[in-house]
Structures are given as structure tokens and as C-alpha cells.
Design a protein around this motif. Structure first.
Motif, PDB file in Angstrom:
ATOM      1  N   GLY A 254     -99.699  33.280  -3.275  1.00  0.00           N
ATOM      2  CA  GLY A 254    -100.526  33.814  -4.132  1.00  0.00           C
ATOM      3  C   GLY A 254    -100.272  35.170  -4.220  1.00  0.00           C
ATOM      4  N   ASN A 255     -99.525  35.946  -3.235  1.00  0.00           N
ATOM      5  CA  ASN A 255     -98.978  37.498  -3.252  1.00  0.00           C
ATOM      6  C   ASN A 255     -97.752  37.596  -4.343  1.00  0.00           C
ATOM      7  N   GLY A 256     -97.312  36.788  -4.760  1.00  0.00           N
ATOM      8  CA  GLY A 256     -95.804  36.784  -5.491  1.00  0.00           C
ATOM      9  C   GLY A 256     -94.723  36.638  -4.634  1.00  0.00           C
ATOM     10  N   ASP A 257     -94.969  36.662  -3.221  1.00  0.00           N
ATOM     11  CA  ASP A 257     -93.770  36.495  -2.335  1.00  0.00           C
ATOM     12  C   ASP A 257     -92.988  35.206  -2.456  1.00  0.00           C
ATOM     13  N   ILE A 258     -91.685  35.541  -2.219  1.00  0.00           N
ATOM     14  CA  ILE A 258     -90.845  34.068  -2.276  1.00  0.00           C
ATOM     15  C   ILE A 258     -90.662  33.580  -0.939  1.00  0.00           C
ATOM     16  N   ILE A 259     -91.223  32.570  -0.644  1.00  0.00           N
ATOM     17  CA  ILE A 259     -91.087  32.055   0.864  1.00  0.00           C
ATOM     18  C   ILE A 259     -90.167  30.668   0.788  1.00  0.00           C
ATOM     19  N   ARG A 260     -89.380  30.968   2.031  1.00  0.00           N
ATOM     20  CA  ARG A 260     -88.205  29.565   2.140  1.00  0.00           C
ATOM     21  C   ARG A 260     -88.923  29.126   3.273  1.00  0.00           C
ATOM     22  N   LEU A 261     -89.172  27.628   3.209  1.00  0.00           N
ATOM     23  CA  LEU A 261     -89.380  26.787   4.259  1.00  0.00           C
ATOM     24  C   LEU A 261     -88.203  25.666   4.617  1.00  0.00           C
ATOM     25  N   SER A 262     -88.013  25.623   5.966  1.00  0.00           N
ATOM     26  CA  SER A 262     -86.716  24.816   6.383  1.00  0.00           C
ATOM     27  C   SER A 262     -87.013  24.123   7.786  1.00  0.00           C
ATOM     28  N   ARG A 263     -86.584  23.130   8.138  1.00  0.00           N
ATOM     29  CA  ARG A 263     -86.579  22.569   9.696  1.00  0.00           C
ATOM     30  C   ARG A 263     -85.929  23.738  10.613  1.00  0.00           C
ATOM     31  N   GLU A 264     -84.884  24.138  10.097  1.00  0.00           N
ATOM     32  CA  GLU A 264     -84.351  25.131  10.919  1.00  0.00           C
ATOM     33  C   GLU A 264     -85.015  26.288  11.149  1.00  0.00           C
TER      34      GLU A 264
ATOM     35  N   LEU B  19    -101.700  32.356   2.814  1.00  0.00           N
ATOM     36  CA  LEU B  19    -100.563  32.336   1.774  1.00  0.00           C
ATOM     37  C   LEU B  19    -101.164  32.701   0.188  1.00  0.00           C
ATOM     38  N   ASP B  20    -102.606  32.453   0.269  1.00  0.00           N
ATOM     39  CA  ASP B  20    -103.140  32.877  -0.997  1.00  0.00           C
ATOM     40  C   ASP B  20    -104.595  33.443  -0.818  1.00  0.00           C
TER      41      ASP B  20
END
Length: 284
Positions: A3-13, A267-268
Motif C-alpha cells: 500500500g505504500n508502493g514498496d516492492i516486497i520480495r517474499l521467499s522461503r529462503e 503493508l497497507d
């Protein structure tokens, strides 16, 4: 994208717990722009269809019937004490055996069938035990063709596997009310997962799916009745289909909901992704 316009990467690692929180996010966490998938080596599947499974046989052999393949689906219109069709999808390997003409009392189909028997099977993936790639057998319908009837309403309810047979037999008692508005019901098993807002979170489930005629008022009344009948079996509805369960009861079925809401707010924070659906079923 949050919601802030940030790019967030999610992964198991990087954070497996965060990934489990976000996979089923109902649109509340942000906009997904890219997905990386695990893959496995391709394989072939054969699909065998059987007709008219006696309800008594289902009672006596429930687990065996539904574990007879890589994927097994039961189709029923709740009439005549029969399961209309059993679709058994099995990986093709050196150990695979012919199922013959009898599957727990159901008789092998003599031609390709549509789950709704009176409809043409043209849109359906190949049956009759003909091997083919997984992507052309595991779906019931061919890519590029209309799935199911095409003009319909849908609802689906997930019950813990240990409660499933009792739930099915409970609904069987209401069959005369269900039948007039029904196109077909599909019953299938789904393995447990660790996704916070998944209907199968940490429990093996049996999903009872209804394909309804387009009569919203009558179908809505039936859905409310079905939910009342399923209440003792701790069901969870499919998020993307029709349901009427109260937000408070729905919330009680998702132990990770408070943590999910906290993540939504993180996040929002301004609620840019909120809508009437989320306000009713999540935030309330």
C-alpha cells in the motif's frame, strides 16, 4: 507492491512464515507482480471414469475410494442413492494396473463423459484410460474450452477429512431441496498446507462443491441451509465463491486471522486495498 508502493520480495529462503502468510492474501496485502514456481519433472496421467457408485459402497469404502488415484473426484446430483460418476486420475508408471470394469461397485464408462452427464463431453479432457501429459488430464476441462456449464453460480465448503463422510450423509438427507437448483456437486480431497488463510490450513480436507443454476434468491437460501447443516463439522467456505457464514463464525475458523490482519495493517496502513468484501469478512 504494498500500500505504500514498496516492492516486497517474499521467499522461503528469506522468510518462510511471511510467505505462508501472503500466498492466500485475498487481495488485502497488495498487488502481486511476479511469481516464481517450484516445478517437478513432467509426468503422464490416465483418467478412468466410472458410473453409478452405490451410496452404501461410499459409506463402507470412503477412504479407499478417494485414495484410489493421484486425484479422485466424485460427481453427484444427490439422487437415487448413487454417486453419478467417479473420476480416477492416476500417474502412468511401470506399476500401474488396470482398474477393470468395477470400481467399488461403480461401472466403467463406455465413452467420455461430462460431469453433468446430459452435456456433451467435447469440452472435457480425454478419459477411457488414454495416457496424456499431466496438464491435459488433471483438469477436468480442456484449455480454451468452456469449463462446467459456463452459466452458473458456485459454492464450495471444506470440511476436515475425518468429518467428511458424516457431512456428506447429512446433506444427503436434504437432497430433495438441493436437487431442483443444482447442476452437479463435486467431492474431492485436498491435502493440508501451512498457508494462513487457506481453507486447508493444517488439516486434510474434503471439499464439497456445488454448481448451481443461476437463481440467486433460491440458491442463496439453499447455501444458508447447507451451512447450517455443515456447522457441526467445522467447515470453511471457499473465499472466491458464494457463502453466507457470519464474519464472527468465519473468524473463529482461522486461528491466524489476528496475525493476518496485523500484517495487512503493516503493508497497507492507509487501507488502500480495503473493499466491502474485506471489511465484512476480514476486518470486522
Amino acid at each position: 507492491v504494498s500500500g505504500n508502493g514498496d516492492i516486497i520480495r517474499l521467499s522461503r529462503e528469506e522468510d518462510e512464515n511471511m510467505l505462508h502468510a501472503a500466498v492466500v492474501n485475498l487481495g488485502a496485502l497488495g498487488i502481486i507482480t511476479k511469481v516464481t514456481l517450484d516445478i517437478e519433472k513432467t509426468f503422464e496421467v490416465r483418467q478412468d471414469v466410472f458410473q453409478n457408485l452405490p451410496l452404501e459402497s461410499l459409506k463402507e469404502n470412503f477412504d479407499a475410494i478417494l485414495s484410489g488415484g493421484y486425484s479422485v473426484s466424485l460427481f453427484t446430483d444427490w439422487q437415487d442413492d448413487l454417486i453419478s460418476q467417479v473420476w480416477v486420475k492416476r500417474k502412468v508408471d511401470d506399476q500401474i494396473e488396470e482398474l477393470g470394469n468395477d470400481y467399488f461397485g461403480a461401472i466403467a464408462a463406455e465413452r467420455n463423459l461430462h460431469p453433468i452427464t446430459e452435456l456433451s463431453s467435447e469440452n472435457c479432457t480425454e478419459q477411457m484410460g488414454v495416457p496424456g501429459p499431466w496438464y491435459d488430464r488433471l483438469p477436468h476441462f480442456k484449455m480454451g474450452f468452456t469449463p462446467s456449464s459456463g452459466e452458473e453460480l458456485q459454492s464450495e465448503f471444506f470440511v476436515p477429512k475425518e468429518n467428511a463422510l458424516a457431512a456428506i450423509l447429512t446433506l444427503e438427507k436434504r437432497r430433495e431441496e438441493i436437487y431442483p437448483q443444482l447442476m452437479i456437486t463435486e467431492i474431492r480431497t485436498i491435502a493440508a498446507d501451512n498457508l494462513w488463510m487457506s481453507p486447508c490450513y493444517q488439516q486434510d480436507c474434503v471439499a464439497i462443491h456445488f454448481t448451481w443454476k443461476q437463481n440467486p434468491k433460491e440458491v442463496g437460501e439453499l447455501i444458508t441451509m447447507i451451512e447450517m447443516e455443515l456447522e457441526p463439522f467445522e467447515y470453511r467456505p471457499h473465499w472466491g465463491k458464494l457463502f453466507s457464514i457470519s464474519p464472527s463464525l468465519l473468524a473463529s475458523r482461522y486461528e491466524k486471522l489476528p496475525e493476518f490482519i496485523a500484517l495487512c495493517k503493516k503493508l497497507d496502513p492507509e487501507g488502500k486495498f480495503k473493499n466491502d468484501y474485506l471489511n465484512l469478512n476480514i476486518y470486522s
